[in-house]
Scaffold this active site. Structure first.
Site: not given
Length: 228
Positions: A11-13, A34, A48-49, A77, A140, A144
């Site tokens: 939904n973004r980025g 979400r 929702d992962v 993420g 993080y 990754k």
């Protein structure tokens, strides 16, 4: 290759840019988030992962409305940065659960249809910090880095069924996540980037779209840095 693509955190980025790029490439591109709110002309599902039930429901909805998922982009993420000696348990578990476990959970569900179809693409969105490390981002970076091990294992497991699994590792991208860094920290980062600028989300998205295409049919288990 065309078909149905599902982008988590779409939904973004980077996620939104990827969903748009895949739509332009001819896929039915579905945004998973979400909120479950459609973005422009892109259809959306609530996903929702961190919840197996939510992942299963989202895939069932996509399959019922659009058909089996041919491409999964596991992009969802979060960050919870902080020095390790002051990092609470919740910041460790939340980041690992969303960024790593969530991606594996989605790949597990996607693999069912892909194995039956004997084709498919799974693309994990990691980060250059998987290899470089980053002070204040132990949680993080660990998540990754875990995506690389997961992808290479899945590449061996699913490859005989015609499914490729790859990782894109962006550097610093002009998104909401990097906007909170502040100018001083951004300048410090840019001094380490040969191209001396932040990436645009579309630049990451185009590499992901390539991995989803027929041109990438013989690439699997790869980690592709897009870091300037």
């Amino acid at each position: 290759m065309t078909g149905v693509a599902l982008v988590t955190g779409g939904n973004r980025g980077i996620g939104l840019a990827t969903a748009q790029a895949l739509g332009s490439a001819g896929f039915t591109s579905v945004v998973g988030s979400r909120a479950g709110v459609a973005v422009g002309a892109l259809p959306a599902v609530t996903l929702d992962v961190t919840s197996t039930a939510s992942v299963d429901t989202a895939f069932e909805q996509v399959e019922a409305e659009h058909g089996p998922v041919d491409v999964l982009v596991a992009n969802a993420g979060i960050t919870r940065d902080g020095l390790i000696m002051r990092m609470p348990d919740a910041d460790i578990t939340d980041v690992l659960e969303t960024n790593l476990v969530g991606a594996i959970r989605c790949a597990r569900r996607a693999s069912r249809g892909m194995i039956r179809a004997r084709r498919g693409r799974i693309i994990f969105v990691s980060s250059v910090v998987w290899a470089l490390g980053s002070a204040g981002q132990v949680n993080y970076a660990a998540a990754k880095a875990g995506l690389v091990g997961a992808a290479r294992s899945l590449a061996r497991e699913l490859g005989p069924r015609g499914v490729t699994v790859n990782v894109v590792a962006p550097g610093f991208v002009d998104t909401d996540m990097t906007a909170v860094l502040g100018q001083e920290r951004t300048d410090e980062i840019l001094r380490q980037v040969p191209l001396a600028r932040l990436a645009q989300p579309a630049e990451i998205a185009r590499v992901i779209a390539f991995l989803a295409s027929d041109d990438a049919a013989y690439i699997t288990g790869a980690v592709i840095p897009v870091d300037g």
